[in-house]
Design a protein around this motif. Structure first.
Motif, PDB file in Angstrom:
ATOM      1  N   GLU B 103       0.878  -1.157   0.291  1.00  0.00           N
ATOM      2  CA  GLU B 103      -0.252  -0.006   0.239  1.00  0.00           C
ATOM      3  C   GLU B 103       0.613   1.218   0.150  1.00  0.00           C
ATOM      4  N   CYS B 104       2.006   1.226   0.529  1.00  0.00           N
ATOM      5  CA  CYS B 104       2.438   2.344   0.512  1.00  0.00           C
ATOM      6  C   CYS B 104       4.124   2.661  -0.864  1.00  0.00           C
ATOM      7  N   GLU B 106       2.075   1.707  -3.777  1.00  0.00           N
ATOM      8  CA  GLU B 106       1.349   2.764  -4.285  1.00  0.00           C
ATOM      9  C   GLU B 106       0.806   3.662  -4.350  1.00  0.00           C
ATOM     10  N   GLU B 107       1.132   4.251  -2.778  1.00  0.00           N
ATOM     11  CA  GLU B 107       0.718   5.229  -2.492  1.00  0.00           C
ATOM     12  C   GLU B 107       1.604   6.535  -3.040  1.00  0.00           C
ATOM     13  N   ILE B 109       4.196   5.451  -5.409  1.00  0.00           N
ATOM     14  CA  ILE B 109       3.782   5.483  -6.916  1.00  0.00           C
ATOM     15  C   ILE B 109       2.071   6.708  -7.469  1.00  0.00           C
ATOM     16  N   LYS B 110       1.429   7.004  -6.751  1.00  0.00           N
ATOM     17  CA  LYS B 110       0.229   7.623  -6.833  1.00  0.00           C
ATOM     18  C   LYS B 110       0.581   9.321  -6.651  1.00  0.00           C
ATOM     19  N   THR B 111       1.781   9.274  -5.713  1.00  0.00           N
ATOM     20  CA  THR B 111       1.746  10.530  -5.390  1.00  0.00           C
ATOM     21  C   THR B 111       3.360  11.332  -6.490  1.00  0.00           C
ATOM     22  N   ASN B 113       5.875  11.754  -9.043  1.00  0.00           N
ATOM     23  CA  ASN B 113       5.787  11.660 -10.412  1.00  0.00           C
ATOM     24  C   ASN B 113       6.436  10.848 -11.190  1.00  0.00           C
ATOM     25  N   ASP B 116       8.331   4.688 -10.290  1.00  0.00           N
ATOM     26  CA  ASP B 116       7.425   3.192 -11.177  1.00  0.00           C
ATOM     27  C   ASP B 116       7.389   1.982 -10.126  1.00  0.00           C
ATOM     28  N   ALA B 248       5.017  15.751  -5.726  1.00  0.00           N
ATOM     29  CA  ALA B 248       5.535  14.676  -6.761  1.00  0.00           C
ATOM     30  C   ALA B 248       6.582  14.356  -6.750  1.00  0.00           C
ATOM     31  N   ARG B 310      -1.470  10.329   2.171  1.00  0.00           N
ATOM     32  CA  ARG B 310      -2.900  11.012   1.834  1.00  0.00           C
ATOM     33  C   ARG B 310      -3.249  12.275   1.939  1.00  0.00           C
ATOM     34  N   ARG B 313      -1.817  15.317   0.585  1.00  0.00           N
ATOM     35  CA  ARG B 313      -1.872  15.422  -0.596  1.00  0.00           C
ATOM     36  C   ARG B 313      -3.450  16.281  -0.678  1.00  0.00           C
TER      37      ARG B 313
END
Ligand code: PLP
Lengths: 124, 421
Positions: B103-104, B106-107, B109-111, B113, B116, B248, B310, B313
Motif C-alpha cells: 500500500e505504501c 502504491e501511495e 507511486i500515485k504521489t 511523478n 514506478d 510529486a 494521503r 495530498r
C-alpha cells in the motif's frame, strides 16, 4: 613551561601542521578564507589568517570570521591536550566557538591531529 | 520577555556525557558549535505536539527546525499516529512482511511523478547509497558526480577528504561539480566521457552556513539533457526537500524527471523510514542488488507513511508550507528592515534559509540574534536551512516576529556594525 607558552606553541604547531603535513594540508584545504582568532583569557589572543588553505599567525584580532574562545588558559590547555572533551567544554562554557563554524570545526580537527601526533597515536 | 533558563537540560547533559559519546551527537548534538551560543538552546525535550516542543525545563518553543525535516503535518499528527498505532497492535518487525508495504509503495507511486517502484529503508543515507550503487551497477561505470559541499548522509562515499575514518580510496571515484554551473558540469562530464555512472544532487543548493542557491531557469533541463546524451543516471536527493516543494517530487517542481529520487524525513511525518523510487527500467537493476536491513520492512512506519501521504495530498501540504514560509520569511525580513539591518532570505519558503548579514561575513551577530530568539521560544538553527509545517498559525508567526524584533534590538546594541542605515 608556562601554560600560556604551551598553548602558543601548540597553536603554532597546528598552523605548521596545516601548512606542511600531508594529512594536515588535506584538512586545512577545507578552511574558508578569513581570520580565526583563538583566545584563552584576556591576555592570550592569537589571530590566524587563512588564505587558500594556508595559515599564518597574525597580529591584529579585529574583523574575525570565527572566534574560538576558551574561558581561561587552563581550559584551553585541557582541550588542546585532550584531557577535556571539546563537547563537554562547550556545554560547560569553557569553550565558546562563534562565527563561521566550518572555520572553527576545521581548526579543531587540526589541533586534534597535532595532539595525536604528539601522543604517538599516529606516526609522523 | 523573560529569557528561558535550562537548568534541567544541563543537569541531564552531565549524565549523558558520561555514557554517550559527545553527550548528544550528530546533527542534534552539541558538537561543531551547532547549539552555540551555548545556554541559548535547550538540550533535552519532554514532549512535542503540532509545531511546538516543550523542553525538560517546561519551556515551549515554536519549532522551525521541524526535527530537521520530518515534521510536516505537526508532531503527533492524530491521523498518522492512529494509523501507526493500529498497525502496531497487529505487528511491526515480524518475519513475514505486512501487505501495508504494498500500500505504501502504491501511495508513493500515485504521489511522486518519477516513481514506478519504491524500495524502502530507514535513513536517507541508506537510499542515497543504494541509488549510487545501483547507478554503478546499471552503467558499469565507476565515477560519480556530486556537488561541492553537498550532504547525502554519512556513508564513506559521501564524506569529504580528511574526515576521520574515511579512506582516500573510498572517495577517489568522486568528481565534484559546482551547483548551478552547467558549463563546469559539462566540462567535467566531457573530461570523463564514458566513466560517469551518475550525477547525484539535491534539487537546489542548501549548504549549511551559507545563503542557499536556487537553480537557474534552465539549469535542470540542461543537466537532464546532458545526462541523457552521455548515458549518465540522474539521481535527485530529495531526502530534505521532498514533499515540501512539490508532493510529486522536487525534480517535478523544476520541470524534469529524475531517474531515481531519494526520499526520507517528511515521508512518514517522523516515523522512521526512507524510500528510493525510480524509473521502471531501473527496477531490474535494483532487483540484482544485495541490500537490506533488519528493520527496513517493519510495518508501523509504512502505515504511518500511507496516512501521511494521503493527508499531505488532501491538504495540498507543499503549497500550504510554501505559503506559511512566505509569510514567515517576509515578516522576518520586515523586522530586520525596520531595525535597519539586512536579513538575507534564500531558498524556497518551505525550507528557507535566513542569515542576518554582517560586514565581516562572520555570522557572529546572526548567531547572537538567533540565540536570543531561541531563549524566547522560537527555535531556529543558526547554521542550517529551516522548515515550515502545516500547523504553524498566524498567531505563531506574530509571536515569532515579536521575538525576532526584541532579539534584534539586543543584538544591535552589541553589534552596531550590522546597521545598514
Ligand atoms: C539532502 C540530504 N540527503 C541525505 C540525508 C541523510 O539522511 P539521513 O540523516 O536520514 O540518513 C540528509 C539528512 O539531513 C539530507 O539532508
Amino acid at each position: 613551561m608556562d601554560v600560556k607558552d604551551r598553548i602558543r606553541e601548540r597553536i603554532a604547531k597546528t598552523v605548521e601542521t596545516a601548512n606542511a603535513d600531508p594529512e594536515g594540508k588535506k584538512i586545512a584545504a577545507k578552511l574558508p578564507d578569513g581570520k580565526l582568532v583563538v583566545e584563552a583569557g584576556e591576555d592570550l589572543v592569537i589571530p590566524i589568517l587563512v588564505r587558500g588553505g594556508t595559515l599564518t599567525l597574525a597580529d591584529d584580532p579585529s574583523h574575525p570570521k570565527a572566534v574560538c574562545r576558551f574561558s581561561d588558559a587552563g581550559a584551553a590547555w585541557a582541550v588542546l591536550s585532550g584531557t577535556l572533551s571539546p563537547y563537554a567544554a562547550t556545554v560547560h562554557r569553557q569553550l565558546d566557538q562563534q562565527g563561521l563554524s566550518p572555520m572553527n570545526e576545521t581548526f579543531e580537527k587540526l589541533w586534534t591531529l597535532v595532539r595525536k601526533r604528539d601522543s604517538d597515536l599516529r606516526e609522523v | 520577555m523573560e529569557p528561558y533558563s535550562y537548568d534541567k537540560s544541563f543537569e541531564l547533559y552531565d549524565r549523558a556525557e558520561k555514557v554517550i559519546p559527545c553527550g548528544i551527537y550528530g546533527h542534534l548534538g552539541v558538537g561543531r558549535s551547532r547549539l552555540n551560543p551555548m545556554g541559548c538552546y535547550p538540550l533535552f525535550s519532554e514532549r512535542a505536539e503540532g509545531t511546538y516542543i516543550w523542553d525538560v525545563d517546561g519551556n515551549r518553543f515554536i519549532d522551525y527546525a521541524c526535527a530537521y525535516g520530518p515534521n510536516v503535518l505537526g508532531y503527533g499528527d492524530p491521523d498518522v499516529d492512529a494509523a501507526a498505532l493500529a498497525q502496531l497492535k497487529k505487528g511491526n518487525c515480524t518475519t513475514v512482511v505486512s501487505p501495508v508495504m504494498i500500500e505504501c509503495a502504491e501511495e508513493l507511486i500515485k504521489t511522486v511523478n518519477c516513481a514506478d517502484w519504491a524500495f524502502f529503508a530507514k535513513n536517507g543515507g541508506d537510499v542515497t547509497t543504494l541509488a549510487v550503487m545501483a547507478a554503478r551497477h546499471a552503467t558499469g561505470r565507476k565515477k560519480i558526480v556530486m556537488m561541492k559541499s553537498c550532504y547525502h548522509g554519512v556513508a564513506q562515499w559521501c564524506q569529504s577528504p580528511g574526515t576521520p575514518g574515511v579512506l582516500d580510496e573510498e572517495i577517489s571515484s568522486n568528481l565534484y561539480a559546482t551547483f548551478n554551473d552547467f558549463d563546469g558540469l559539462k566540462e567535467l562530464v566531457e573530461a570523463h566521457d564514458g566513466e560517469i555512472a551518475c550525477v547525484i544532487s539535491m534539487p537546489y543548493s542548501h549548504v549549511s552556513h551559507y545563503d542557499n542557491i536556487l537553480p537557474a531557469e534552465d539549469y535542470w533541463k540542461k543537466v537532464r539533457k546532458l545526462c541523457d546524451e552521455k548515458g549518465i543516471l540522474l539521481i535527485i536527493d530529495d531526502v530534505r526537500a521532498g514533499f515540501r516543494m512539490d508532493l510529486a517530487g522536487s525534480d517535478h517542481y523544476f520541470g524534469i524527471k529524475a531517474d531515481m529520487l531519494c526520499l526520507g524525513k517528511a515521508i512518514a511525518n517522523g516515523w522512521n523510514m526512507s524510500a528510493l523510487v525510480g524509473a521502471a527500467r531501473l527496477k531490474p537493476v535494483i532487483e540484482e542488488m544485495n541490500y537490506t536491513g533488519s528493520y527496513w520492512l517493519s510495518a508501523v512506519p509504512f502505515a504511518a507513511s500511507v496516512a501521511a501521504l494521503r493527508k499531505m495530498r488532501a491538504l495540498d501540504a507543499a503549497r500550504r508550507m510554501q505559503e506559511i514560509g512566505a509569510k514567515l520569511t517576509e515578516g522576518l525580513r520586515q523586522v530586520a528592515e525596520a531595525n535597519g539591518a539586512l536579513l538575507s532570505v534564500t531558498g524556497l519558503p518551505s525550507l528557507f534559509k535566513i542569515i542576518l548579514k554582517d560586514p565581516d561575513g562572520s555570522l557572529i551577530p546572526h548567531q547572537r540574534w538567533i540565540g536570543e530568539m531561541v531563549r524566547r521560544g522560537v527555535y531556529i538553527s543558526h547554521f542550517h536551512n529551516m522548515f515550515t509545517n502545516v500547523m504553524i498559525t498566524d498567531e505563531d508567526l506574530r509571536y515569532t516576529f515579536d521575538v525576532a524584533d526584541e532579539a534584534l534590538k539586543i543584538t544591535l546594541k552589541e553589534h552596531p556594525e550590522i546597521r545598514t542605515v
